[in-house]
Design a protein around this motif. Structure first.
Motif, mmCIF file in Angstrom:
data_model
loop_
_atom_site.group_PDB
_atom_site.id
_atom_site.type_symbol
_atom_site.label_atom_id
_atom_site.label_comp_id
_atom_site.label_asym_id
_atom_site.label_seq_id
_atom_site.Cartn_x
_atom_site.Cartn_y
_atom_site.Cartn_z
ATOM 1 N N ASN A 50 0.844 -1.193 0.000
ATOM 2 C CA ASN A 50 0.000 0.000 0.000
ATOM 3 C C ASN A 50 0.887 1.254 0.000
ATOM 4 O OD1 ASN A 50 -1.544 2.266 1.069
ATOM 5 N ND2 ASN A 50 -3.163 0.784 1.487
ATOM 6 N N ALA A 51 0.858 1.999 -1.101
ATOM 7 C CA ALA A 51 1.723 3.178 -1.260
ATOM 8 C C ALA A 51 1.380 4.282 -0.265
ATOM 9 C CB ALA A 51 1.648 3.701 -2.689
ATOM 10 N N ALA A 52 0.105 4.447 0.059
ATOM 11 C CA ALA A 52 -0.277 5.477 1.034
ATOM 12 C C ALA A 52 0.292 5.142 2.408
ATOM 13 C CB ALA A 52 -1.801 5.604 1.105
ATOM 14 N N THR A 53 0.274 3.879 2.770
ATOM 15 C CA THR A 53 0.849 3.459 4.057
ATOM 16 C C THR A 53 2.356 3.661 4.055
ATOM 17 O OG1 THR A 53 -0.932 1.884 4.403
ATOM 18 C CG2 THR A 53 1.068 1.539 5.687
ATOM 19 N N LEU A 54 3.005 3.348 2.934
ATOM 20 C CA LEU A 54 4.449 3.591 2.823
ATOM 21 C C LEU A 54 4.747 5.064 3.069
ATOM 22 C CD1 LEU A 54 7.356 2.730 2.116
ATOM 23 C CD2 LEU A 54 6.767 3.149 -0.283
ATOM 24 N N SER A 55 3.981 5.935 2.455
ATOM 25 C CA SER A 55 4.175 7.368 2.630
ATOM 26 C C SER A 55 3.975 7.778 4.086
ATOM 27 C CB SER A 55 3.218 8.142 1.720
ATOM 28 O OG SER A 55 3.402 9.527 1.883
ATOM 29 N N GLU A 56 2.943 7.243 4.729
ATOM 30 C CA GLU A 56 2.687 7.563 6.137
ATOM 31 C C GLU A 56 3.823 7.076 7.033
ATOM 32 O OE1 GLU A 56 -1.044 5.573 6.249
ATOM 33 O OE2 GLU A 56 -2.153 7.324 5.567
ATOM 34 N N PHE A 57 4.356 5.886 6.744
ATOM 35 C CA PHE A 57 5.477 5.359 7.525
ATOM 36 C C PHE A 57 6.714 6.227 7.347
ATOM 37 C CE2 PHE A 57 4.922 0.830 9.133
ATOM 38 C CZ PHE A 57 3.552 0.936 9.270
ATOM 39 N N TYR A 77 7.569 11.950 -3.308
ATOM 40 C CA TYR A 77 8.696 11.021 -3.349
ATOM 41 C C TYR A 77 8.208 9.609 -3.685
ATOM 42 C CZ TYR A 77 12.307 7.861 -1.645
ATOM 43 O OH TYR A 77 13.217 6.840 -1.540
ATOM 44 N N VAL A 78 7.173 9.146 -3.000
ATOM 45 C CA VAL A 78 6.633 7.805 -3.238
ATOM 46 C C VAL A 78 6.087 7.693 -4.658
ATOM 47 C CG1 VAL A 78 4.804 6.180 -2.543
ATOM 48 C CG2 VAL A 78 6.211 7.312 -0.807
ATOM 49 N N ASP A 79 5.450 8.759 -5.143
ATOM 50 C CA ASP A 79 4.901 8.754 -6.503
ATOM 51 C C ASP A 79 5.970 8.700 -7.580
ATOM 52 O OD1 ASP A 79 2.225 8.791 -5.763
ATOM 53 O OD2 ASP A 79 2.034 10.974 -5.920
ATOM 54 N N THR A 80 7.165 9.208 -7.287
ATOM 55 C CA THR A 80 8.160 9.366 -8.342
ATOM 56 C C THR A 80 9.433 8.532 -8.169
ATOM 57 O OG1 THR A 80 9.125 11.293 -7.240
ATOM 58 C CG2 THR A 80 7.380 11.709 -8.885
ATOM 59 N N VAL A 81 9.623 7.890 -7.034
ATOM 60 C CA VAL A 81 10.845 7.115 -6.814
ATOM 61 C C VAL A 81 10.943 5.998 -7.868
ATOM 62 C CG1 VAL A 81 9.849 5.491 -5.128
ATOM 63 C CG2 VAL A 81 12.292 6.040 -5.050
ATOM 64 N N GLU A 82 12.144 5.777 -8.369
ATOM 65 C CA GLU A 82 12.325 4.823 -9.462
ATOM 66 C C GLU A 82 12.102 3.377 -9.046
ATOM 67 O OE1 GLU A 82 15.792 5.263 -11.881
ATOM 68 O OE2 GLU A 82 15.590 7.447 -11.922
#
Length: 119
Positions: A50-57, A77-82
Motif C-alpha cells: 500500500n503506497a499510502a501506508t508507505l508514505s505515512e510510515f 517522493y513515493v509517486d516518483t521514486v524509481e
C-alpha cells in the motif's frame, strides 16, 4: 535509512518516536480507551504494498528531522521514486531490525505463515 527529496537527504528512524507518531494518527479507540496499536494494524498494509501506508510510515520516520519534509513531499517522493519495491523492502527491513518494530514484524510473519499453512 535515508531518502532524498529535492536534493536533500532525510534520515528515517523507525524507533519509539516513529511508533508514537503513528499512534497519534492511527490509534485504536475501543470503549473510550485509546490503544497504541498503529504499527500492528498498519504493518499488513505496508507488507501488501500500500503506497499510502508507505508514505505515512516514511513521514512518521522523519519525526526527528529538522526541517522535516511535509507529507506532500513524501507523497511526491513515493509517486516518483524509481524503485518503489526497494523502498518497501528497505522500510520492512528497518522495522524488522529496530527494537520498536521487530516484535510486530515477527508477529506479522508468524500470522502470514499460519495463513499459508491453513490454505
Amino acid at each position: 535509512m535515508q531518502i532524498e527529496i529535492s536534493k536533500k537527504k532525510y534520515t528515517c528512524k523507525f524507533g519509539v518516536k516513529f511508533v508514537r507518531e503513528l499512534d497519534k494518527k492511527f490509534a485504536v479507540v475501543q470503549d473510550g480507551v485509546i490503544f497504541g496499536l498503529s504499527l500492528s494494524t498498519k504493518l499488513p498494509e505496508l507488507a501488501s504494498g500500500n503506497a499510502a501506508t508507505l508514505s505515512e510510515f516514511l513521514y512518521a520516520a522523519t519525526i526527528t528531522e529538522s526541517p522535516r519534509p511535509s507529507q506532500d513531499e513524501i507523497d511526491e517522493y513515493v509517486d516518483t521514486v524509481e524503485d518503489i519495491e526497494s523502498v518497501f523492502d528497505d522500510v520492512l527491513k528497518e522495522l524488522e531490525e529496530s527494537n520498536a518494530g521487530k516484535l510486530a514484524v515477527r508477529e506479522l510473519k508468524k500470522n502470514l505463515a499460519n495463513q499459508m499453512e491453513n490454505n
